[in-house]
Design an enzyme around this catalytic site. Structure first.
Site, short mmCIF file in Angstrom:
data_model
loop_
_atom_site.label_atom_id
_atom_site.label_comp_id
_atom_site.label_asym_id
_atom_site.label_seq_id
_atom_site.Cartn_x
_atom_site.Cartn_y
_atom_site.Cartn_z
CE1 TYR A 1 53.48 -4.37 -0.09
CE2 TYR A 1 54.17 -5.32 2.00
CZ TYR A 1 53.31 -5.30 0.92
OH TYR A 1 52.29 -6.22 0.84
CG ASP B 1 55.13 0.28 8.08
OD1 ASP B 1 55.16 -0.54 9.02
OD2 ASP B 1 54.76 0.00 6.93
CE LYS C 1 57.11 -8.61 7.51
NZ LYS C 1 56.64 -7.36 6.91
C1 LIG Z 1 55.49 -6.77 6.10
C2 LIG Z 1 55.23 -5.31 6.12
C3 LIG Z 1 53.95 -4.77 6.06
C4 LIG Z 1 52.75 -5.62 5.81
O1 LIG Z 1 52.51 -6.54 6.81
P1 LIG Z 1 51.59 -7.82 6.48
O2 LIG Z 1 51.48 -8.50 7.80
O3 LIG Z 1 52.30 -8.60 5.44
O4 LIG Z 1 50.28 -7.31 5.99
C5 LIG Z 1 53.79 -3.43 6.21
N1 LIG Z 1 54.85 -2.62 6.39
C6 LIG Z 1 56.11 -3.08 6.44
C7 LIG Z 1 57.24 -2.14 6.67
C8 LIG Z 1 56.34 -4.45 6.29
O5 LIG Z 1 57.59 -4.89 6.29
#
Ligand SMILES: *Cc1c(COP(=O)(O)O)cnc(C)c1O
Length: 426
Positions: A147, A242, A270
């Site tokens: 994701y 990511d 995060k």
């Molecule tokens: C949470 C997350 C996102 C998206 O971040 P948001 O702040 O919710 O837009 C993208 N990549 C990874 C791996 C994530 O865990």
């Protein structure tokens, strides 16, 4: 601890439903896939969250991995409050942006240049745009069950909340928008090699979660991770890690430090924002130079580099740079996981884990990719979630998410959790 009464949350949810679709501002929060309704939070501190009915819970979701120092950490909250009192946004640079950028780079040296945005979604979206601008190519390769936020071209075979909808993609995304997105199976080295051997010279970027956390925790094989670096280098494609969850989580320098692989670009979020809306994308200087105003790739944000978020991020990263922080967290997590392994043994449960993150899959066979995660018994998971909740523990409310141990999850708390897991799965 535990649920006594959820009257006020039920009433708050009913009211929210009248004005907010599904009653929530992010789908998984609705708790629909685990067959219940949301708690509405009043406050949080350390490892605990209290709802508006005054039920107190041990939290294992921790705002989806944000609070590695625990909720409402005193110095972090104070730094944010102090910043607010000086003004919460200017649209003019502040020194705090440079300071946090330096701290991020110190921890993750591959981010030679970086820029702040407001969410992980924006970070990956911007990183991909830069990679395309840099290479002059269109194709983006991603992995099934990973994701990367909710941008159109990334909502293909995606994890997290998307995994709860039938085909793991979203309505409202025209086929034309995703025709440059190629999806490969996670942890499949051969498929990756084969795709790049045939198409590598057309690929702008390969993006991945270096440890998947949005289909539940799924750890890659070392060979697979190494291959992502090899094939992208061979074909001049940009490798994007990511690390929105794994950054500052799996080590101070994220998964790339833990596994010793240097990507071309990285996204963090995060933890980096200390509980405020901040994320960053960055990477090699020659790639990041493509960004406006230096280069032709446009990207901007009214609240980007917000001083309140910067202050919270700086204080968070300061505390994470204390020597021994990650070693202690890892050791406490190791002990917990060792005991947990014994509890779930022979119970038709797979325990996936990396560092302070873990997921239980209600599945007989090892879980190495998205298809494996889908074989997990959703009914058993939902029951487990509700059982844990009734014992005062809020585990991540979906099979396709991880649980997060923070600095505030003491041995005592973890022992109570272990006992509760034991009772819940029986
Ligand atoms: C949470 C997350 C996102 C998206 O971040 P948001 O702040 O919710 O837009 C993208 N990549 C990874 C791996 C994530 O865990």
């Amino acid at each position: 601890m535990g649920i006594n009464n959820r009257e006020k949350s039920a009433a708050a949810f009913a009211e929210a439903l009248q004005v907010i679709p599904g009653g929530v501002n992010s789908p998984v929060r609705a708790l629909r896939s685990v067959g219940t309704t949301p708690l509405f939070v009043k406050e949080a501190k350390g490892a605990y969250v209290t709802d508006i009915d005054d039920n107190k819970f041990i939290d294992f979701c921790m705002s989806w991995g944000v609070f590695i120092l625990g909720h409402n950490q005193e110095k972090v909250s104070k730094a944010a409050v102090d910043a607010v009192m000086r003004g919460s946004s200017y649209g003019i640079p502040t020194v705090s942006e440079t300071i946090l950028a330096q701290k991020v780079r110190e921890a993750i040296p591959s981010m030679e240049r970086l820029r702040f945005v407001n969410s992980g979604t924006e970070a990956t979206m911007s990183a991909i745009r830069v990679a395309r601008g840099y290479t002059g190519r269109d194709i983006l390769v991603k992995f099934e069950g990973n994701y990367h936020g909710h941008a159109d071209h990334l909502l293909v075979a995606a994890g997290s909340g998307v995994a709860n909808i039938s085909n793991a993609s979203s309505a409202g995304v025209p086929n034309d928008f995703v025709k440059h997105t190629v999806v490969l199976p996670y942890n499949d080295t051969e498929a990756l090699k084969k795709y790049f051997a045939e198409n590598g010279d057309k690929v702008a970027a390969l993006i991945l979660e270096p440890v998947a956390c949005n289909m539940g925790v799924v750890v890659p094989s070392e060979e697979f991770l190494k291959t992502t670096r090899e094939v992208t280098s061979q074909h001049g494609a940009v490798l994007i890690f990511d690390e929105v969850i794994t950054g500052f989580r799996l080590s101070r320098g994220g998964a790339q430090q833990r596994f010793g692989i240097k990507p071309d670009m990285t996204t963090v979020g995060k933890i980096a924002g200390g509980g405020f809306p901040a994320a960053a994308f960055g990477g090699r200087e020659d790639i990041m130079r493509c960004l406006a105003p230096d280069g032709p790739v446009y990207q901007a944000g009214t609240l980007s580099g917000n001083p309140v978020a910067m202050a919270a991020g700086i204080e968070t990263l300061n505390q994470l740079s204390r020597s021994g922080f990650y070693e202690e967290l890892e050791e406490r997590s190791n002990k917990f996981i060792e005991k947990l392994e014994k509890i779930v043994e022979g119970k038709g449960i797979q325990l996936n884990r990396c560092g302070s993150m873990f997921t239980l899959f209600f599945n007989d066979d090892p879980v190495r990719n998205f298809q494996d995660t889908k074989r997990s018994n959703q009914e058993r998971f939902a029951k487990y979630f509700r059982n844990m909740l009734s014992r005062g523990i809020y585990v991540s409310p979906s099979q396709f998410e991880g649980n997060f141990i923070s600095a505030c999850h003491t041995q005592e708390i973890l022992d109570y959790v272990l006992q509760s897991i034991k009772e819940s799965i029986e």
